[in-house]
Design a protein around this motif. Sequence first.
Motif, PDB file in Angstrom:
ATOM      1  N   ASP A   2       0.805  -1.221   0.000  1.00  0.00           N
ATOM      2  CA  ASP A   2       0.000   0.000   0.000  1.00  0.00           C
ATOM      3  C   ASP A   2       0.840   1.274   0.000  1.00  0.00           C
ATOM      4  O   ASP A   2       0.307   2.383   0.123  1.00  0.00           O
ATOM      5  N   GLY A   3       2.145   1.115  -0.140  1.00  0.00           N
ATOM      6  CA  GLY A   3       3.049   2.253  -0.092  1.00  0.00           C
ATOM      7  C   GLY A   3       3.840   2.299   1.201  1.00  0.00           C
ATOM      8  O   GLY A   3       4.886   2.952   1.281  1.00  0.00           O
ATOM      9  N   GLU A   4       3.363   1.557   2.206  1.00  0.00           N
ATOM     10  CA  GLU A   4       4.057   1.487   3.488  1.00  0.00           C
ATOM     11  C   GLU A   4       4.161   0.064   4.027  1.00  0.00           C
ATOM     12  O   GLU A   4       5.191  -0.326   4.566  1.00  0.00           O
ATOM     13  N   ASN A   5       3.074  -0.709   3.861  1.00  0.00           N
ATOM     14  CA  ASN A   5       3.031  -2.049   4.456  1.00  0.00           C
ATOM     15  C   ASN A   5       2.686  -3.117   3.417  1.00  0.00           C
ATOM     16  O   ASN A   5       1.963  -2.852   2.444  1.00  0.00           O
ATOM     17  N   LEU A   6       3.201  -4.334   3.664  1.00  0.00           N
ATOM     18  CA  LEU A   6       2.848  -5.496   2.849  1.00  0.00           C
ATOM     19  C   LEU A   6       1.567  -6.115   3.380  1.00  0.00           C
ATOM     20  O   LEU A   6       1.406  -6.263   4.590  1.00  0.00           O
ATOM     21  N   HIS A   7       0.679  -6.494   2.480  1.00  0.00           N
ATOM     22  CA  HIS A   7      -0.549  -7.180   2.870  1.00  0.00           C
ATOM     23  C   HIS A   7      -0.585  -8.537   2.169  1.00  0.00           C
ATOM     24  O   HIS A   7      -0.549  -8.607   0.940  1.00  0.00           O
ATOM     25  N   MET A   8      -0.616  -9.591   2.956  1.00  0.00           N
ATOM     26  CA  MET A   8      -0.654 -10.957   2.421  1.00  0.00           C
ATOM     27  C   MET A   8      -2.021 -11.545   2.731  1.00  0.00           C
ATOM     28  O   MET A   8      -2.515 -11.420   3.851  1.00  0.00           O
ATOM     29  N   LYS A   9      -2.622 -12.202   1.752  1.00  0.00           N
ATOM     30  CA  LYS A   9      -3.923 -12.815   1.984  1.00  0.00           C
ATOM     31  C   LYS A   9      -3.813 -14.122   2.752  1.00  0.00           C
ATOM     32  O   LYS A   9      -4.740 -14.541   3.428  1.00  0.00           O
ATOM     33  N   THR A  10      -2.667 -14.784   2.633  1.00  0.00           N
ATOM     34  CA  THR A  10      -2.478 -16.045   3.333  1.00  0.00           C
ATOM     35  C   THR A  10      -0.998 -16.301   3.555  1.00  0.00           C
ATOM     36  O   THR A  10      -0.155 -15.799   2.813  1.00  0.00           O
ATOM     37  N   VAL A  11      -0.695 -17.031   4.585  1.00  0.00           N
ATOM     38  CA  VAL A  11       0.680 -17.461   4.819  1.00  0.00           C
ATOM     39  C   VAL A  11       1.023 -18.546   3.804  1.00  0.00           C
ATOM     40  O   VAL A  11       0.224 -19.439   3.537  1.00  0.00           O
ATOM     41  N   PHE A  53      -3.393 -16.777 -10.296  1.00  0.00           N
ATOM     42  CA  PHE A  53      -4.264 -15.600 -10.237  1.00  0.00           C
ATOM     43  C   PHE A  53      -5.454 -15.856  -9.308  1.00  0.00           C
ATOM     44  O   PHE A  53      -5.846 -14.976  -8.534  1.00  0.00           O
ATOM     45  N   LYS A  54      -6.019 -17.060  -9.392  1.00  0.00           N
ATOM     46  CA  LYS A  54      -7.183 -17.393  -8.579  1.00  0.00           C
ATOM     47  C   LYS A  54      -6.885 -17.277  -7.087  1.00  0.00           C
ATOM     48  O   LYS A  54      -7.681 -16.703  -6.320  1.00  0.00           O
ATOM     49  N   TYR A  55      -5.740 -17.824  -6.676  1.00  0.00           N
ATOM     50  CA  TYR A  55      -5.431 -17.890  -5.251  1.00  0.00           C
ATOM     51  C   TYR A  55      -4.549 -16.753  -4.747  1.00  0.00           C
ATOM     52  O   TYR A  55      -4.560 -16.427  -3.552  1.00  0.00           O
ATOM     53  N   ARG A  56      -3.762 -16.138  -5.646  1.00  0.00           N
ATOM     54  CA  ARG A  56      -2.727 -15.222  -5.188  1.00  0.00           C
ATOM     55  C   ARG A  56      -2.859 -13.785  -5.690  1.00  0.00           C
ATOM     56  O   ARG A  56      -2.147 -12.904  -5.215  1.00  0.00           O
ATOM     57  N   VAL A  57      -3.727 -13.530  -6.653  1.00  0.00           N
ATOM     58  CA  VAL A  57      -3.857 -12.176  -7.189  1.00  0.00           C
ATOM     59  C   VAL A  57      -5.275 -11.638  -7.042  1.00  0.00           C
ATOM     60  O   VAL A  57      -5.499 -10.567  -6.470  1.00  0.00           O
ATOM     61  N   LEU A 111       2.533 -21.901   2.629  1.00  0.00           N
ATOM     62  CA  LEU A 111       2.922 -23.180   3.239  1.00  0.00           C
ATOM     63  C   LEU A 111       3.948 -23.933   2.402  1.00  0.00           C
ATOM     64  O   LEU A 111       4.218 -25.099   2.635  1.00  0.00           O
ATOM     65  N   GLY A 112       4.516 -23.239   1.400  1.00  0.00           N
ATOM     66  CA  GLY A 112       5.640 -23.816   0.675  1.00  0.00           C
ATOM     67  C   GLY A 112       5.291 -24.773  -0.443  1.00  0.00           C
ATOM     68  O   GLY A 112       4.151 -24.907  -0.863  1.00  0.00           O
ATOM     69  N   TYR A 113       6.339 -25.467  -0.909  1.00  0.00           N
ATOM     70  CA  TYR A 113       6.251 -26.202  -2.168  1.00  0.00           C
ATOM     71  C   TYR A 113       5.336 -27.426  -2.113  1.00  0.00           C
ATOM     72  O   TYR A 113       4.814 -27.854  -3.147  1.00  0.00           O
ATOM     73  N   ILE A 114       5.111 -28.022  -0.958  1.00  0.00           N
ATOM     74  CA  ILE A 114       4.290 -29.233  -0.912  1.00  0.00           C
ATOM     75  C   ILE A 114       2.810 -28.900  -1.080  1.00  0.00           C
ATOM     76  O   ILE A 114       2.080 -29.589  -1.800  1.00  0.00           O
ATOM     77  N   VAL A 115       2.374 -27.815  -0.450  1.00  0.00           N
ATOM     78  CA  VAL A 115       0.945 -27.493  -0.426  1.00  0.00           C
ATOM     79  C   VAL A 115       0.580 -26.368  -1.393  1.00  0.00           C
ATOM     80  O   VAL A 115      -0.468 -26.411  -2.032  1.00  0.00           O
ATOM     81  N   MET A 116       1.454 -25.367  -1.526  1.00  0.00           N
ATOM     82  CA  MET A 116       1.103 -24.177  -2.302  1.00  0.00           C
ATOM     83  C   MET A 116       2.074 -23.972  -3.464  1.00  0.00           C
ATOM     84  O   MET A 116       2.277 -24.869  -4.252  1.00  0.00           O
ATOM     85  N   ASP A 117       2.607 -22.776  -3.595  1.00  0.00           N
ATOM     86  CA  ASP A 117       3.570 -22.451  -4.669  1.00  0.00           C
ATOM     87  C   ASP A 117       2.996 -22.629  -6.075  1.00  0.00           C
ATOM     88  O   ASP A 117       3.681 -23.113  -6.984  1.00  0.00           O
ATOM     89  N   GLU A 118       1.750 -22.227  -6.276  1.00  0.00           N
ATOM     90  CA  GLU A 118       1.146 -22.343  -7.605  1.00  0.00           C
ATOM     91  C   GLU A 118       1.999 -21.611  -8.647  1.00  0.00           C
ATOM     92  O   GLU A 118       2.512 -20.529  -8.405  1.00  0.00           O
ATOM     93  N   ALA A 119       2.117 -22.231  -9.830  1.00  0.00           N
ATOM     94  CA  ALA A 119       2.803 -21.655 -10.996  1.00  0.00           C
ATOM     95  C   ALA A 119       4.294 -21.425 -10.789  1.00  0.00           C
ATOM     96  O   ALA A 119       4.931 -20.699 -11.548  1.00  0.00           O
TER      97      ALA A 119
END
Length: 282
Positions: A125-134, A223-227, A136-144
């Motif tokens: 936002d110009g000052e802080n990072l906003h993450m929708k989810t933590v 895009f579905k999960y991360r954007v 969990l790395g290559y086994i569960v997440m890391d799409e694309a």
Amino acid sequence: MILIADGGSTKADWIAINKDKTEAFRVRTLGLNPEVNSTKELTDRIIHMYQLINIKDDVEEIYFYGAGCGTPVAIKILQDVLESIFTNAKVFVAEDMLAAVYAASGKAPAIVCILGTGSNSCYFDGENLHMKTVSLGYIVMDEASGNHFGKILLKEYFYGKMPKRIATKFEAEFNLDADFVKKNLYREQNPNMYLATFAQFMFAFKEDKYIKRIIKKGFQEFFKYRVLPFEKGRETPLYFIGSIAYYFRDLLEKVAQKNNLTVTDVIQRPIDNLLAYHRSHI
């Protein structure tokens, strides 16, 4: 002397700069991910790079941005390793997303994404990072990501779904003995890096319909999960960092358009932009 590092799971780029902001040297080590590398491995990968060890007593500040540095525990692991080597330095460790933001948008609001060995995203936002989810790395997440596509290629090959024209070249490129593959996946260090080596195979076949289909599907998942969950429109700049995004930029832009978004820029390696950011803040 100041050290700035952008560390992925596969490799880490380092730049040393003098107090007058001139560049002293740059070097690349193997990746330094505290979530998948042991303390000994992290230490060895640094001390075996003579350019870094030669200046260890002269370094006063270290800014390390790395994959796997998104939690306090992981940050502490890497910080302790760096402080044990560079004993005179003040050490700052942060996740690679922060480096991606500095390299891409500086201080301007934007969605910034990483598509390399692993993947991640944030809204800045110009000052802080906003993450929708933590992550969990290559086994569960890391799409694309590289390891995501590596898993897909392995499954397609072993299930007999890979077209013969691609499978023949895949066999020529890699050792696909099942015992060898399983050993690297389950018994060796850094299985995420191992999986990502298979994704590199796709770079030479980026115009093949089969490869395009896999890539586009992976990008759409990202895009579905991360954007899209950030609920931002075309007016928000959208940046991508990493080799997967860089080599498949045309497909990435098409998927973005499909989701009513526009890719502002793709940066293969953020280290030069990161250097410019720090020079302006020294």
